[in-house]
Design a protein around this motif. Structure first.
Motif, PDB file in Angstrom:
ATOM      1  N   TYR A  10       0.899  -1.155   0.000  1.00 16.57           N
ATOM      2  CA  TYR A  10       0.000   0.000   0.000  1.00 16.57           C
ATOM      3  C   TYR A  10       0.936   1.204   0.000  1.00 16.57           C
ATOM      4  O   TYR A  10       1.753   1.353   0.909  1.00 16.57           O
ATOM      5  CB  TYR A  10      -0.817  -0.093   1.277  1.00 16.57           C
ATOM      6  N   PHE A  11       0.847   2.042  -1.005  1.00 17.47           N
ATOM      7  CA  PHE A  11       1.876   3.054  -1.255  1.00 17.47           C
ATOM      8  C   PHE A  11       1.272   4.451  -1.129  1.00 17.47           C
ATOM      9  O   PHE A  11       0.290   4.767  -1.798  1.00 17.47           O
ATOM     10  CB  PHE A  11       2.419   2.825  -2.669  1.00 17.47           C
ATOM     11  N   VAL A  12       1.860   5.270  -0.265  1.00 14.42           N
ATOM     12  CA  VAL A  12       1.363   6.640  -0.101  1.00 14.42           C
ATOM     13  C   VAL A  12       2.503   7.626  -0.352  1.00 14.42           C
ATOM     14  O   VAL A  12       3.594   7.479   0.199  1.00 14.42           O
ATOM     15  CB  VAL A  12       0.784   6.869   1.315  1.00 14.42           C
ATOM     16  N   GLY A  13       2.244   8.593  -1.192  1.00 12.22           N
ATOM     17  CA  GLY A  13       3.251   9.602  -1.523  1.00 12.22           C
ATOM     18  C   GLY A  13       3.285  10.719  -0.485  1.00 12.22           C
ATOM     19  O   GLY A  13       2.611  10.661   0.541  1.00 12.22           O
ATOM     20  N   ASP A  14       4.079  11.731  -0.768  1.00  9.79           N
ATOM     21  CA  ASP A  14       4.168  12.845   0.177  1.00  9.79           C
ATOM     22  C   ASP A  14       4.564  14.104  -0.572  1.00  9.79           C
ATOM     23  O   ASP A  14       5.347  14.048  -1.516  1.00  9.79           O
ATOM     24  CB  ASP A  14       5.217  12.546   1.256  1.00  9.79           C
ATOM     25  N   ILE A  15       4.014  15.195  -0.152  1.00 10.54           N
ATOM     26  CA  ILE A  15       4.362  16.467  -0.771  1.00 10.54           C
ATOM     27  C   ILE A  15       4.336  17.541   0.312  1.00 10.54           C
ATOM     28  O   ILE A  15       3.501  17.501   1.209  1.00 10.54           O
ATOM     29  CB  ILE A  15       3.428  16.765  -1.965  1.00 10.54           C
ATOM     30  N   LEU A  16       5.290  18.456   0.249  1.00  9.07           N
ATOM     31  CA  LEU A  16       5.502  19.365   1.374  1.00  9.07           C
ATOM     32  C   LEU A  16       5.169  20.817   1.060  1.00  9.07           C
ATOM     33  O   LEU A  16       5.688  21.728   1.688  1.00  9.07           O
ATOM     34  CB  LEU A  16       6.949  19.241   1.865  1.00  9.07           C
ATOM     35  N   ALA A  17       4.322  21.028   0.077  1.00 10.47           N
ATOM     36  CA  ALA A  17       3.842  22.381  -0.205  1.00 10.47           C
ATOM     37  C   ALA A  17       2.498  22.253  -0.905  1.00 10.47           C
ATOM     38  O   ALA A  17       2.259  21.291  -1.633  1.00 10.47           O
ATOM     39  CB  ALA A  17       4.831  23.131  -1.094  1.00 10.47           C
ATOM     40  N   ALA A  18       1.628  23.229  -0.655  1.00 11.67           N
ATOM     41  CA  ALA A  18       0.327  23.221  -1.328  1.00 11.67           C
ATOM     42  C   ALA A  18       0.540  23.458  -2.820  1.00 11.67           C
ATOM     43  O   ALA A  18       1.464  24.157  -3.225  1.00 11.67           O
ATOM     44  CB  ALA A  18      -0.566  24.303  -0.724  1.00 11.67           C
ATOM     45  N   ARG A  19      -0.329  22.879  -3.628  1.00  9.59           N
ATOM     46  CA  ARG A  19      -0.265  23.101  -5.079  1.00  9.59           C
ATOM     47  C   ARG A  19      -0.840  24.471  -5.394  1.00  9.59           C
ATOM     48  O   ARG A  19      -1.994  24.749  -5.084  1.00  9.59           O
ATOM     49  CB  ARG A  19      -1.095  22.046  -5.800  1.00  9.59           C
ATOM     50  N   GLU A  20      -0.024  25.288  -6.005  1.00  6.79           N
ATOM     51  CA  GLU A  20      -0.485  26.641  -6.272  1.00  6.79           C
ATOM     52  C   GLU A  20      -0.366  26.986  -7.745  1.00  6.79           C
ATOM     53  O   GLU A  20       0.403  26.385  -8.486  1.00  6.79           O
ATOM     54  CB  GLU A  20       0.337  27.649  -5.450  1.00  6.79           C
ATOM     55  N   ARG A  21      -1.163  27.967  -8.117  1.00  8.14           N
ATOM     56  CA  ARG A  21      -1.074  28.538  -9.446  1.00  8.14           C
ATOM     57  C   ARG A  21      -0.980  30.038  -9.240  1.00  8.14           C
ATOM     58  O   ARG A  21      -1.875  30.631  -8.635  1.00  8.14           O
ATOM     59  CB  ARG A  21      -2.320  28.166 -10.262  1.00  8.14           C
ATOM     60  N   GLU A  22       0.109  30.610  -9.692  1.00  8.02           N
ATOM     61  CA  GLU A  22       0.285  32.054  -9.556  1.00  8.02           C
ATOM     62  C   GLU A  22       0.070  32.517  -8.115  1.00  8.02           C
ATOM     63  O   GLU A  22      -0.618  33.498  -7.873  1.00  8.02           O
ATOM     64  CB  GLU A  22      -0.691  32.811 -10.476  1.00  8.02           C
ATOM     65  N   GLY A  23       0.592  31.736  -7.156  1.00  4.86           N
ATOM     66  CA  GLY A  23       0.545  32.168  -5.760  1.00  4.86           C
ATOM     67  C   GLY A  23      -0.736  31.878  -5.020  1.00  4.86           C
ATOM     68  O   GLY A  23      -0.877  32.235  -3.857  1.00  4.86           O
ATOM     69  N   ARG A  24      -1.686  31.229  -5.690  1.00  5.32           N
ATOM     70  CA  ARG A  24      -2.938  30.859  -4.998  1.00  5.32           C
ATOM     71  C   ARG A  24      -3.167  29.365  -5.136  1.00  5.32           C
ATOM     72  O   ARG A  24      -2.825  28.770  -6.155  1.00  5.32           O
ATOM     73  CB  ARG A  24      -4.132  31.604  -5.609  1.00  5.32           C
ATOM     74  N   THR A  56      12.583  15.332  -2.595  1.00  5.85           N
ATOM     75  CA  THR A  56      11.628  16.432  -2.799  1.00  5.85           C
ATOM     76  C   THR A  56      12.031  17.273  -4.001  1.00  5.85           C
ATOM     77  O   THR A  56      13.040  17.969  -3.989  1.00  5.85           O
ATOM     78  CB  THR A  56      11.466  17.335  -1.557  1.00  5.85           C
ATOM     79  N   ALA A  57      11.210  17.182  -5.044  1.00  4.89           N
ATOM     80  CA  ALA A  57      11.564  17.852  -6.300  1.00  4.89           C
ATOM     81  C   ALA A  57      10.976  19.253  -6.411  1.00  4.89           C
ATOM     82  O   ALA A  57      11.477  20.071  -7.167  1.00  4.89           O
ATOM     83  CB  ALA A  57      11.112  16.991  -7.477  1.00  4.89           C
ATOM     84  N   ASN A  58       9.906  19.551  -5.644  1.00  7.55           N
ATOM     85  CA  ASN A  58       9.281  20.867  -5.860  1.00  7.55           C
ATOM     86  C   ASN A  58       9.994  21.971  -5.079  1.00  7.55           C
ATOM     87  O   ASN A  58      10.224  21.863  -3.881  1.00  7.55           O
ATOM     88  CB  ASN A  58       7.772  20.847  -5.563  1.00  7.55           C
ATOM     89  N   ASP A  59      10.325  23.015  -5.805  1.00  8.41           N
ATOM     90  CA  ASP A  59      11.110  24.110  -5.234  1.00  8.41           C
ATOM     91  C   ASP A  59      10.393  24.819  -4.088  1.00  8.41           C
ATOM     92  O   ASP A  59      11.027  25.315  -3.169  1.00  8.41           O
ATOM     93  CB  ASP A  59      11.421  25.161  -6.316  1.00  8.41           C
ATOM     94  N   ASP A  60       9.060  24.883  -4.166  1.00  9.87           N
ATOM     95  CA  ASP A  60       8.342  25.697  -3.174  1.00  9.87           C
ATOM     96  C   ASP A  60       8.346  25.098  -1.774  1.00  9.87           C
ATOM     97  O   ASP A  60       8.047  25.789  -0.806  1.00  9.87           O
ATOM     98  CB  ASP A  60       6.912  26.029  -3.630  1.00  9.87           C
ATOM     99  N   ALA A  61       8.722  23.815  -1.656  1.00 18.72           N
ATOM    100  CA  ALA A  61       8.801  23.231  -0.306  1.00 18.72           C
ATOM    101  C   ALA A  61       9.827  23.990   0.537  1.00 18.72           C
ATOM    102  O   ALA A  61       9.640  24.164   1.738  1.00 18.72           O
ATOM    103  CB  ALA A  61       9.170  21.755  -0.384  1.00 18.72           C
ATOM    104  N   ALA A  62      10.901  24.456  -0.102  1.00 16.59           N
ATOM    105  CA  ALA A  62      11.953  25.161   0.642  1.00 16.59           C
ATOM    106  C   ALA A  62      11.371  26.316   1.467  1.00 16.59           C
ATOM    107  O   ALA A  62      11.804  26.564   2.591  1.00 16.59           O
ATOM    108  CB  ALA A  62      13.011  25.689  -0.317  1.00 16.59           C
ATOM    109  N   LEU A  63      10.380  26.983   0.879  1.00 13.56           N
ATOM    110  CA  LEU A  63       9.822  28.174   1.525  1.00 13.56           C
ATOM    111  C   LEU A  63       9.020  27.839   2.779  1.00 13.56           C
ATOM    112  O   LEU A  63       8.716  28.716   3.576  1.00 13.56           O
ATOM    113  CB  LEU A  63       8.935  28.945   0.537  1.00 13.56           C
ATOM    114  N   ASN A  64       8.663  26.573   2.931  1.00  9.08           N
ATOM    115  CA  ASN A  64       7.964  26.163   4.152  1.00  9.08           C
ATOM    116  C   ASN A  64       8.928  25.668   5.224  1.00  9.08           C
ATOM    117  O   ASN A  64       8.505  25.281   6.306  1.00  9.08           O
ATOM    118  CB  ASN A  64       6.946  25.059   3.826  1.00  9.08           C
ATOM    119  N   PHE A  65      10.221  25.634   4.901  1.00  4.45           N
ATOM    120  CA  PHE A  65      11.214  25.097   5.823  1.00  4.45           C
ATOM    121  C   PHE A  65      12.360  26.075   6.068  1.00  4.45           C
ATOM    122  O   PHE A  65      13.512  25.680   6.190  1.00  4.45           O
ATOM    123  CB  PHE A  65      11.723  23.750   5.313  1.00  4.45           C
ATOM    124  N   SER A  66      11.996  27.351   6.106  1.00  2.00           N
ATOM    125  CA  SER A  66      12.957  28.397   6.457  1.00  2.00           C
ATOM    126  C   SER A  66      14.190  28.408   5.553  1.00  2.00           C
ATOM    127  O   SER A  66      15.291  28.727   5.988  1.00  2.00           O
ATOM    128  CB  SER A  66      13.388  28.262   7.932  1.00  2.00           C
TER     129      SER A  66
END
Lengths: 370, 446
Positions: B59-73, B137-147
Motif C-alpha cells: 500500500y503506497f502513499v506519496g508525500d508532498i511538502l507544499a500546497a499546489r499553487e497557481r500564480e501564488g494561490r 523532494t523535487a518541488n522548489d516551493d517546499a523550501a519556503l515552508n522550511f525556512s
C-alpha cells in the motif's frame, strides 16, 4: 477531572521489565493500553514521552525501549473509538510545517481526537544525535519554542473551516479565497504556507507542553498552549503554581487558561500491604520516579479527588509503574474517581479531544484578523 | 534480458498507489466518489481491505511538502494533496494483517535519527511490513515552508540522501538481532556488547547514539525509490530495493531498468535483488468500447484549467496566457534551460511529433499524471501486464485506480483472478513481512 494515561513500554519504573508478568518486547501492548484506557474512560493516552530514568540507550541494564509516537498514534486510530491520542514530538528537533501537516492529518483520520505534546529534547540529546543542528541555550530556546508553536497554529488556520468545498458539479475542490499563505517571517522560522491539509476537525489539535523544568520555556509557551504537563510535588505547591498560571492568563489571546495536568506514577496493589511490597520490590530492581501514591485503587481515587478539590490541578497524567500490574488497577481508580457511564457516548458518535477536555475550539483566521 | 525473467516460478507484484479521490485528476468528480470522505480513516481502510483481498504486496502513499499553487494561490480545481503518509500507513498497518505499507519521507527536509526511529517503530508495530519511499523532494516551493530561501540543488540533495540513508541503516543495525537477552534475575535486558553507538560524523549529519529499539523485524524497512533523473537512477542503483517509476513505453521501460541494473554491481549489489514497479492506471470495461467510454467520461470531467496548470508546473513554463488550442510552444520551453525530468522530455518529443495543442498535452498529463495508462477489458489489461512482465520491463505494477473505491474493486475482482489462473500471481500470502511478499532478502547486520 481530566485524565490522561502516559503509555511507556513495560511501565514507568526502570525495574518494570524485570517483573515476571511483563512481556519482554511487545509493541502491540502499547496499543492495547490505549484500548484499556478508553474502556476506563480516560480522556487521552500519550505516547512517546521521555523517561528520565532511562539513560544512555544501549547500556543493557535498562529496558530503554522507546517508540516514536507518530506510528503509535496512527495505529491506535482504528483500535479505539473516542479516546484522545496524543504524541510527544519535541520541537527542538522538528520543523513547524511537519508538525502541522502530521497533526492535521492525524486529526482528520481520527475524527478530531489528536493532541501534540510539545517539549524540548534538550541539549544532551541534540549534541548526541542532532549535532548537525544549531544548538540554542535559554532564553533563545524558549523564544524559538514559542515561535514554533505559533507557526504551527498559523498553519492550521491557513485554511478556513469551509475552504474544502469538493463540489463535484462545478469541479471546484478548494475555494482559493479561503486558503492563504501565512507569510511568517520571524527570528527562527520563515514559513510561507499554506498548509496542504484542510483545517483540522478540532480547529487546532490540542497542544500540550511537557514542562521539562525550564522556566523560560514554560513562560514563553504558556500563552499559546492548551495543556501544561508538569510534575508538582505537593498540593500546596501545585495550587500556588496553578493560580499563578491562571492569573497570568490574558483573555485577549485565548478563551481559557492552560489546563495544569500533574504527572503522577502510582504503585498499586489489591491491598495496602501488597502495594507496599510491590514498591519495595521495584525499588530493589531499579530506579524510578518517587511514587505519587502507594496503595489501593480506592485510595488512589481519593487522592486524585483530594488534589482536584484543593485546586491543585485540572487533572492527571497517570503513569503506570508496571503496565502488567498497575494499568488495570489505575483503570479501576479512574472509574471510582470520575464515573463516566459508557452510555454517555452513543456508539456512532464521539467527542473530539477538545470536547472531552472541555477546551474551546479555536476560531479561525478571520476571527484572528478581527 | 537476463534469464531470470523467463523463470516459470517468477510472480508478479502489485502495489496500490493511494491518491485522494483517485489518480485521474477528475476522478474525484465521478458520481461514485464521496469526495468529502477522503480525509477519513474509513476511506483509506476500505482501499486497504480491498487491496489485501486482492493479495497486493503493498500500500503506497506519496508525500508532498507544499500546497499546489497557481500564480501564488491554491489551485481550486485540482484534487487535494495526500495527507501525511506515515499517519495513513500506521493506521492502515494496524487495520490489516498482511499487506506492506510504504510511506514517503524526504531526506532533504528531515533528520535521520528521527526518521530511523519512525520507520523502526512502524516496522515493529506492523510486524515487519514497512517500506520507505525515499525522496529528495523535487518541488522548489517546499523550501519556503522550511525556512530556506532556495531548494537545495539536486547534486547536493542526492549526496545528502545517500548519507541520510547510510545513517539510518547504521541505526537500524545498532542492535544485533540477538541483542535482547531479558535476564530478569540478573538484570540484563540487552547485551550491551551487541548494541553499538553509531558515532557517525559526516558531511551533513553527526549522530552518536544507537536507536532505543531492537533491530526492526525486517532488518531495515524495504527501501523504495521513485526518481527517474540520472541522479535518481544512480541513487536507485546504490540503494533501492524497489523502484517505482513512470513509464509509458515498454522499450523505454526496459532501457530504464537496464540503466539501473547496469550500475548496481559497482555498488556491490545483485540486480536480481531489484523490483521495478511502474505506475499503471487501468480503466477497465466489460468491452473495449465501454472502457473507452469510461475514459472519455472521465476526461470530460476534467476541468480545463487543471491541464494547463499541471502542464505549466511540470514544464516550469507559464502557459496561462496562451490560447488552449495553440500548439505547445516546445521550442520556447526547451530554450528555457530548465532541468527536465525524462517524463517531461518524452512529453515534449511527443508534442513535437504530433503537433499537440496545449489542451491536448494538458489532458494527457493530467489524466494519469504522466504515468502509464491502459484502457480495455480485463483480458486486455492482463495482456498488457503480462507483456511488460515477461519482457522484464516490470516485476509488477503500482496500480493507480482512476478513482476509489469502485475502480479498485474492478481490478481486484476481474483482473487479479485471471493472473492467478495463469499462475502469475499468488493465491494466498505466503510470508508475513513485506520482504517476504517481494521475495527480497532480509539484510544481514553489517
Amino acid at each position: 477531572m481530566r485524565l490522561m494515561l502516559s503509555v511507556a513500554h513495560h511501565g514507568w519504573h526502570s525495574g518494570a521489565w524485570r517483573i515476571n508478568e511483563s512481556a519482554l518486547f511487545q509493541p502491540q501492548s502499547l496499543i492495547d493500553a490505549a484500548v484499556r484506557a478508553e474502556q476506563a474512560g480516560f480522556d487521552a493516552v500519550i505516547f512517546g514521552m521521555p523517561n528520565p530514568q532511562f539513560k544512555t540507550p544501549g547500556d543493557g541494564t535498562a529496558a530503554s525501549v522507546r517508540f516514536d509516537a507518530l506510528p503509535l498514534m496512527g495505529a491506535a486510530i482504528g483500535a479505539t473509538m473516542r479516546i484522545g491520542l496524543c504524541g510527544y514530538w519535541p520541537l527542538d528537533i522538528a520543523e513547524p510545517f511537519h508538525v502541522a501537516r502530521v497533526m492535521a492529518s492525524l486529526d482528520h483520520l481520527s475524527g478530531g481526537r489528536v493532541g501534540w505534546v510539545a517539549g524540548l529534547a534538550g541539549q544532551e540529546k541534540l549534541l548526541a544525535d542532532y549535532a548537525h543542528m544549531a544548538l540554542l541555550a535559554e532564553p533563545d530556546a524558549a523564544h524559538r519554542a514559542a515561535e514554533f508553536i505559533s507557526v504551527v497554529q498559523k498553519l492550521f488556520d491557513s485554511w478556513d473551516d469551509q475552504a474544502y468545498v469538493a463540489d463535484q458539479t462545478s469541479g471546484i475542490f478548494v475555494d482559493p479565497d479561503q486558503v492563504r499563505p501565512i507569510m511568517h517571517s520571524g527570528a527562527y522560522f520563515t514559513v510561507r504556507g499554506p498548509l496542504n491539509v484542510p483545517r483540522p476537525i478540532q480547529g487546532h489539535p490540542v497542544i500540550a507542553f511537557h514542562d521539562g523544568g525550564s522556566e523560560a520555556s514554560r513562560a514563553a509557551v504558556l500563552p499559546l498552549i492548551d495543556v501544561l504537563l508538569c510534575d508538582l510535588r505537593t498540593p500546596d505547591e501545585a495550587a500556588q503554581f496553578r493560580s499563578q498560571v491562571r492569573s497570568q492568563f490574558s483573555p485577549s489571546v485565548r478563551s481559557s487558561p492552560a489546563l495544569v495536568i500533574k504527572t503522577a506514577m502510582p504503585i498499586l496493589g489489591r491491598s495496602e500491604r501488597e502495594a507496599l511490597q510491590r514498591a519495595d520490590e521495584l525499588a530493589a530492581l531499579g530506579t524510578g520516579p518517587s511514587p505519587f501514591f502507594v496503595g489501593t485503587p480506592a485510595g488512589l481515587a481519593a487522592e486524585l479527588i483530594r488534589w482536584l478539590e484543593f485546586g491543585a490541578c485540572d487533572g492527571f497524567d497517570l503513569r503506570p509503574a508496571v503496565n502488567a500490574r498497575d494499568l488495570d488497577l489505575i483503570c479501576e481508580a479512574v472509574v471510582l474517581s470520575s464515573p463516566r457511564p459508557a452510555s454517555r457516548h452513543s456508539s456512532d458518535s464521539h467527542d473530539t479531544l477538545r470536547q472531552s477536555l472541555r477546551l474551546a475550539r479555536p476560531a479561525g483566521y478571520n476571527a484572528r484578523a478581527i | 534480458m537476463p534469464e531470470r525473467f523467463s523463470d516459470a516460478m517468477r510472480k508478479l507484484h502489485f502495489g496500490l498507489f493511494i491518491y485522494p479521490g483517485g489518480h485521474h485528476l477528475a476522478g474525484w468528480r465521478h458520481p461514485s466518489v464521496a469526495p468529502k470522505e477522503i480525509l477519513g480513516f474509513d476511506y483509506y481502510k476500505r482501499a486497504a481491505a480491498t487491496a489485501e483481498r486482492g493479495l497486493f504486496d503493498l500500500y503506497f502513499v506519496g508525500d508532498i511538502l507544499a500546497a499546489r499553487e497557481r500564480e501564488g494561490r491554491i489551485v481550486a480545481e485540482g484534487a487535494l494533496n495526500n495527507i501525511d503518509s506515515i499517519s495513513i500507513d500506521s493506521a492502515i498497518a494496524a487495520a490489516t494483517q498482511h499487506i506492506g505499507v510504504v510511506a514517503t519521507l524526504s531526506t532533504t527536509y528531515n533528520k535521520p535519527y528521527a526518521i530511523a526511529e519512525r520507520f523502526a517503530s512502524l516496522d515493529h508495530i506492523s510486524g515487519g511490513r514497512a517500506g520507505w519511499n525515499i525522496i529528495t523532494t523535487a518541488n522548489d516551493d517546499a523550501a519556503l515552508n522550511f525556512s530556506r530561501k532556495t531548494h537545495m540543488e539536486k547534486r547536493l540533495r542526492y549526496q545528502r540522501a545517500k548519507e541520510f540513508v547510510d545513517v539510518c541503516k547504521g541505526l537500524w543495525d545498532s542492535w544485533a538481532d540477538d541483542a535482547l537477552v531479558g535476564d530478569r534475575t540478573g538484570g540484563c535486558f540487552a547485551d550491551a556488547r551487541k548494541i553499538r553507538p553509531l558515532n557517525h560524523v559526516g558531511e551533513f549529519f553527526s549522530v552518536k547514539n544507537p536507536l532505543t529499539l531492537p533491530r526492526p523485524p525486517q532488518g531495515w524497512p524495504v527501501l523504495v525509490q521513485a526518481g527517474g533523473s540520472q541522479a535518481g537512477i544512480d541513487f536507485a542503483a546504490s540503494t533501492a530495493e524497489v523502484v517505482f517509476t513512470a513509464q509509458t513505453k515498454l522499450a523505454e521501460a526496459l532501457t530504464f531498468r537496464e540503466s539501473v541494473e547496469s550500475r548496481m554491481p559497482e555498488h556491490g549489489r545483485d540486480p536480481a535483488r531489484l523490483r521495478v514497479l511502474p505506475g499503471l492506471m487501468p480503466i477497465i470495461g466489460d468491452t473495449e468500447k465501454s472502457a473507452l467510454r469510461k475514459e472519455e467520461e472521465l476526461n470530460e470531467l476534467l476541468h480545463p484549467a487543471v491541464g494547463v496548470w499541471m502542464l505549466s508546473e511540470q514544464l516550469k513554463f507559464r502557459l496561462y496566457d496562451f490560447p488552449a488550442d495553440a500548439e505547445l510552444p516546445t521550442a520556447d520551453i526547451r530554450a528555457s534551460g530548465n532541468d527536465f525530468t525524462p517524463r517531461v522530455i518524452s512529453l515534449l518529443d511527443k508534442a513535437d511529433a504530433e503537433n499537440l495543442s496545449i489542451r491536448e498535452c494538458g489532458r494527457m498529463i493530467a489524466a494519469s499524471r504522466s504515468h502509464g495508462s491502459i484502457v480495455g477489458t480485463p483480458e486486455q489489461i492482463v495482456d498488457h501486464i503480462v507483456s511488460w512482465f515477461e519482457a522484464g520491463a516490470a516485476d509488477g505494477f503500482n496500480i493507480m485506480p482512476p478513482h476509489f473505491p469502485s475502480e479498485l474493486d474492478i481490478f481486484v475482482d476481474e483482473v487479479i483472478p485471471i493472473l492467478q489462473s495463469r499462475g502469475l500471481f499468488r493465491t494466498a500470502y505466503e510470508g508475513t513481512t513485506l520482504r517476504d511478499h517481494l521475495d527480497l532478502a532480509r539484510p544481514v547486520r553489517s
